[in-house]
Design an enzyme around this catalytic site. Sequence first.
Site, PDB file in Angstrom:
ATOM      1  N   HIS A 158      15.611  30.001  65.654  1.00 28.67           N
ATOM      2  CA  HIS A 158      16.145  30.539  66.970  1.00 28.67           C
ATOM      3  C   HIS A 158      15.697  31.931  67.293  1.00 28.67           C
ATOM      4  O   HIS A 158      15.634  32.730  66.279  1.00 28.67           O
ATOM      5  CB  HIS A 158      17.605  30.185  66.964  1.00 28.67           C
ATOM      6  CG  HIS A 158      17.857  28.802  67.004  1.00 28.67           C
ATOM      7  ND1 HIS A 158      18.345  28.201  68.289  1.00 28.67           N
ATOM      8  CD2 HIS A 158      17.987  27.939  66.245  1.00 28.67           C
ATOM      9  CE1 HIS A 158      18.522  26.740  68.195  1.00 28.67           C
ATOM     10  NE2 HIS A 158      18.330  26.719  66.828  1.00 28.67           N
ATOM     11  N   ARG A 197      16.745  17.797  72.218  1.00 26.24           N
ATOM     12  CA  ARG A 197      17.901  17.926  71.801  1.00 26.24           C
ATOM     13  C   ARG A 197      18.486  19.203  71.557  1.00 26.24           C
ATOM     14  O   ARG A 197      19.499  19.531  72.317  1.00 26.24           O
ATOM     15  CB  ARG A 197      17.798  17.179  70.457  1.00 26.24           C
ATOM     16  CG  ARG A 197      18.914  16.859  69.769  1.00 26.24           C
ATOM     17  CD  ARG A 197      19.815  18.004  68.874  1.00 26.24           C
ATOM     18  NE  ARG A 197      18.975  18.447  67.837  1.00 26.24           N
ATOM     19  CZ  ARG A 197      19.344  19.771  67.313  1.00 26.24           C
ATOM     20  NH1 ARG A 197      20.458  20.266  67.675  1.00 26.24           N
ATOM     21  NH2 ARG A 197      18.402  20.210  66.495  1.00 26.24           N
ATOM     22  N   ASP A 198      17.953  20.193  70.704  1.00 29.48           N
ATOM     23  CA  ASP A 198      18.535  21.367  70.679  1.00 29.48           C
ATOM     24  C   ASP A 198      18.520  22.261  71.655  1.00 29.48           C
ATOM     25  O   ASP A 198      19.415  23.088  72.091  1.00 29.48           O
ATOM     26  CB  ASP A 198      17.590  22.051  69.447  1.00 29.48           C
ATOM     27  CG  ASP A 198      18.416  23.300  68.699  1.00 29.48           C
ATOM     28  OD1 ASP A 198      19.687  23.625  68.976  1.00 29.48           O
ATOM     29  OD2 ASP A 198      17.739  23.468  67.410  1.00 29.48           O
ATOM     30  N   HIS A 238      12.839  26.125  61.210  1.00 27.21           N
ATOM     31  CA  HIS A 238      13.611  26.337  62.532  1.00 27.21           C
ATOM     32  C   HIS A 238      14.239  27.630  62.786  1.00 27.21           C
ATOM     33  O   HIS A 238      15.292  27.553  62.725  1.00 27.21           O
ATOM     34  CB  HIS A 238      14.460  25.007  62.214  1.00 27.21           C
ATOM     35  CG  HIS A 238      15.279  24.806  63.315  1.00 27.21           C
ATOM     36  ND1 HIS A 238      15.184  23.418  64.129  1.00 27.21           N
ATOM     37  CD2 HIS A 238      16.398  25.176  64.228  1.00 27.21           C
ATOM     38  CE1 HIS A 238      16.000  23.362  65.140  1.00 27.21           C
ATOM     39  NE2 HIS A 238      16.883  24.265  65.029  1.00 27.21           N
ATOM     40  N   CYS A 240      22.889  26.856  70.278  1.00 25.13           N
ATOM     41  CA  CYS A 240      23.657  25.945  69.425  1.00 25.13           C
ATOM     42  C   CYS A 240      25.041  26.162  70.092  1.00 25.13           C
ATOM     43  O   CYS A 240      25.727  27.288  70.200  1.00 25.13           O
ATOM     44  CB  CYS A 240      23.624  26.488  68.034  1.00 25.13           C
ATOM     45  SG  CYS A 240      24.670  25.129  67.117  1.00 25.13           S
TER      46      CYS A 240
HETATM   47  P1  HMG Z   1      35.430  14.704  64.361  1.00 23.13           P
HETATM   48  O1  HMG Z   1      36.415  14.664  65.248  1.00 23.13           O
HETATM   49  O2  HMG Z   1      36.027  15.300  62.917  1.00 23.13           O
HETATM   50  O3  HMG Z   1      35.373  12.962  63.974  1.00 23.13           O
HETATM   51  O4  HMG Z   1      34.050  14.989  64.566  1.00 23.13           O
HETATM   52  P2  HMG Z   1      36.135  11.478  64.005  1.00 23.13           P
HETATM   53  O5  HMG Z   1      35.540  10.714  62.896  1.00 23.13           O
HETATM   54  O6  HMG Z   1      37.657  11.973  63.996  1.00 23.13           O
HETATM   55  O7  HMG Z   1      35.879  11.324  65.583  1.00 23.13           O
HETATM   56  C1  HMG Z   1      36.481  11.545  66.593  1.00 23.13           C
HETATM   57  C2  HMG Z   1      35.930  10.942  67.661  1.00 23.13           C
HETATM   58  O8  HMG Z   1      34.679  10.978  68.003  1.00 23.13           O
HETATM   59  C3  HMG Z   1      36.433   9.271  67.814  1.00 23.13           C
HETATM   60  O9  HMG Z   1      36.846   8.986  69.023  1.00 23.13           O
HETATM   61  C4  HMG Z   1      35.085   9.011  67.255  1.00 23.13           C
HETATM   62  O10 HMG Z   1      35.042   7.603  67.514  1.00 23.13           O
HETATM   63  C5  HMG Z   1      34.041   9.619  67.979  1.00 23.13           C
HETATM   64  P3  HMG Z   1      38.018   8.798  69.674  1.00 23.13           P
HETATM   65  O11 HMG Z   1      38.585   7.910  68.705  1.00 23.13           O
HETATM   66  O12 HMG Z   1      38.565  10.115  69.548  1.00 23.13           O
HETATM   67  O13 HMG Z   1      37.663   8.381  71.210  1.00 23.13           O
HETATM   68  N1  HMG Z   1      32.817   9.734  67.370  1.00 23.13           N
HETATM   69  C6  HMG Z   1      31.595   9.632  67.553  1.00 23.13           C
HETATM   70  N2  HMG Z   1      31.113   9.048  68.895  1.00 23.13           N
HETATM   71  C7  HMG Z   1      30.105   9.069  69.044  1.00 23.13           C
HETATM   72  N3  HMG Z   1      29.098   9.062  68.139  1.00 23.13           N
HETATM   73  C8  HMG Z   1      29.221   9.611  66.906  1.00 23.13           C
HETATM   74  C9  HMG Z   1      30.533   9.662  66.701  1.00 23.13           C
HETATM   75  N4  HMG Z   1      31.127  10.012  65.462  1.00 23.13           N
HETATM   76  C10 HMG Z   1      32.594  10.107  65.964  1.00 23.13           C
HETATM   77  N5  HMG Z   1      28.494   9.799  65.821  1.00 23.13           N
HETATM   78  C11 HMG Z   1      31.716  14.666  64.342  1.00 23.13           C
HETATM   79  C12 HMG Z   1      33.134  14.782  63.548  1.00 23.13           C
HETATM   80  C13 HMG Z   1      30.589  14.904  63.337  1.00 23.13           C
HETATM   81  C14 HMG Z   1      31.782  13.398  65.010  1.00 23.13           C
HETATM   82  C15 HMG Z   1      31.599  15.671  65.353  1.00 23.13           C
HETATM   83  O14 HMG Z   1      32.203  17.271  64.730  1.00 23.13           O
HETATM   84  C16 HMG Z   1      30.402  16.196  65.983  1.00 23.13           C
HETATM   85  O15 HMG Z   1      29.940  15.184  66.775  1.00 23.13           O
HETATM   86  N6  HMG Z   1      29.770  17.229  65.806  1.00 23.13           N
HETATM   87  C17 HMG Z   1      28.271  17.456  66.420  1.00 23.13           C
HETATM   88  C18 HMG Z   1      28.202  18.731  66.496  1.00 23.13           C
HETATM   89  C19 HMG Z   1      26.892  19.138  67.000  1.00 23.13           C
HETATM   90  O16 HMG Z   1      25.978  18.118  67.600  1.00 23.13           O
HETATM   91  N7  HMG Z   1      26.445  20.523  67.010  1.00 23.13           N
HETATM   92  C20 HMG Z   1      24.946  20.651  67.457  1.00 23.13           C
HETATM   93  C21 HMG Z   1      23.826  20.357  66.592  1.00 23.13           C
HETATM   94  S1  HMG Z   1      23.629  21.140  65.079  1.00 23.13           S
HETATM   95  C22 HMG Z   1      22.578  22.576  65.533  1.00 23.13           C
HETATM   96  O17 HMG Z   1      22.248  22.581  66.836  1.00 23.13           O
HETATM   97  C23 HMG Z   1      21.900  23.000  64.429  1.00 23.13           C
HETATM   98  C24 HMG Z   1      20.403  22.625  64.026  1.00 23.13           C
HETATM   99  O18 HMG Z   1      19.688  22.741  65.213  1.00 23.13           O
HETATM  100  C25 HMG Z   1      19.770  23.362  63.112  1.00 23.13           C
HETATM  101  C26 HMG Z   1      19.886  24.871  63.204  1.00 23.13           C
HETATM  102  O19 HMG Z   1      19.442  25.560  64.315  1.00 23.13           O
HETATM  103  O20 HMG Z   1      20.583  25.689  62.428  1.00 23.13           O
HETATM  104  C27 HMG Z   1      20.342  21.187  63.894  1.00 23.13           C
HETATM  105 MG    MG Z   2      18.704  24.557  65.922  1.00 30.44          MG
END
Ligand code: HMG
Ligand code: MG
Length: 302
Positions: A209, A16-17, A207, A240
């Site tokens: 990086h 995933r990450d 966690h 990320c």
């Molecule tokens: P948004 O644009 O504000 O949400 O995104 P929305 O509710 O307005 O939805 C927009 C569109 O996305 C819609 O589709 C939804 O249906 C769809 P459209 O009508 O435009 O065709 N949608 C989804 N589709 C699939 N699965 C879903 C989903 N939700 C909405 N769950 C949202 C808000 C949270 C969805 C967006 O910002 C997002 O997906 N962000 C994810 C970002 C991400 O994955 N970042 C990386 C992970 S975090 C990380 O790496 C840190 C970590 O490792 C720890 C560390 O290192 O610190 C964990």
């Molecule tokens: Mg991470």
Amino acid sequence: MADYPARVKIVEVGARDGLQNEVSVATEAKIALVNALKDAGLKHIEAGAFVSPKWVPQMADSAAVIQGFTRSDDVEISALTPNLKGAELALENQVDEFAIFTAASEAFTQKNINCTIEQSIERFRPVVDLAQKNNIKVRGYVSCVVGCPYQGAVQPEQVLAVCKQLLSLGCYEISLGDTIGVGTPKKVQQLLTLLLQHIPADKLAVHFHDTYGQALTNIHTALQMGIATVDSAVAGLGGCPYAKGASGNVATEDVVYLLQGLGIECGIDLERLAKAGWTICDALGKTPSSKVSLALKQTCQS
Ligand code: HMG
Ligand code: MG
């Protein structure tokens, strides 16, 4: 001699990450990776993310990956679930554990999940409700626990406040994300000293990086302070997508070598793990960033 934990739980986040921030790779290669990680003895594997495919296209095939590998009762599969939609998809795909994620920095939360920290907590309530109704555990991530790519230094008090919110929502464990890898042992010690006054060590994971090469020494510091859950990514994959310049997680191979050297149990076969890393790196066309992996490869070839 420090009082190290006798056993450490490794949460493997490479699929995933790691892969969320690498060039796109075939679903079959991801499935083979998860199977190989299992064969190497990993019992906690974060296999994908049910996030918006527009935001993170690399995770769009998470359902296929989770459906595709060979399940075993003794391996827990988790996935990111940023909202109810993600949680419903994770449930449909028989994910064992949901992972909700927010940050100790407002700016990062906005860039990463398009809302404030407070709004993210509200968004997680139905996710946790769904999990509880279905006996699914929920893990919480707090990103930017030391520094934020947009806001700079982050104070331990800010981290504590968010950890408390996630715990009172119902998370069984909080993973402390040094998202951009700026932490040093002193900063980690200051952070954990405060957190451990309020939260038992067995509810915290680290966690790191490895952007500045400090991840292993930070983990060593955390182990000495009683933390016994460590997140890592095979071959040090990833970064990320919403934290420019962030490199991959600490490599699982390096963590396992450290743990073995300290006499700490983690149940992982290092050679099989390294092979899993070489195979996915071949598929990605890159070299593992793990020194242990590179050293083992040389030994195998000689
Ligand atoms: P948004 O644009 O504000 O949400 O995104 P929305 O509710 O307005 O939805 C927009 C569109 O996305 C819609 O589709 C939804 O249906 C769809 P459209 O009508 O435009 O065709 N949608 C989804 N589709 C699939 N699965 C879903 C989903 N939700 C909405 N769950 C949202 C808000 C949270 C969805 C967006 O910002 C997002 O997906 N962000 C994810 C970002 C991400 O994955 N970042 C990386 C992970 S975090 C990380 O790496 C840190 C970590 O490792 C720890 C560390 O290192 O610190 C964990
Ligand atoms: Mg991470």
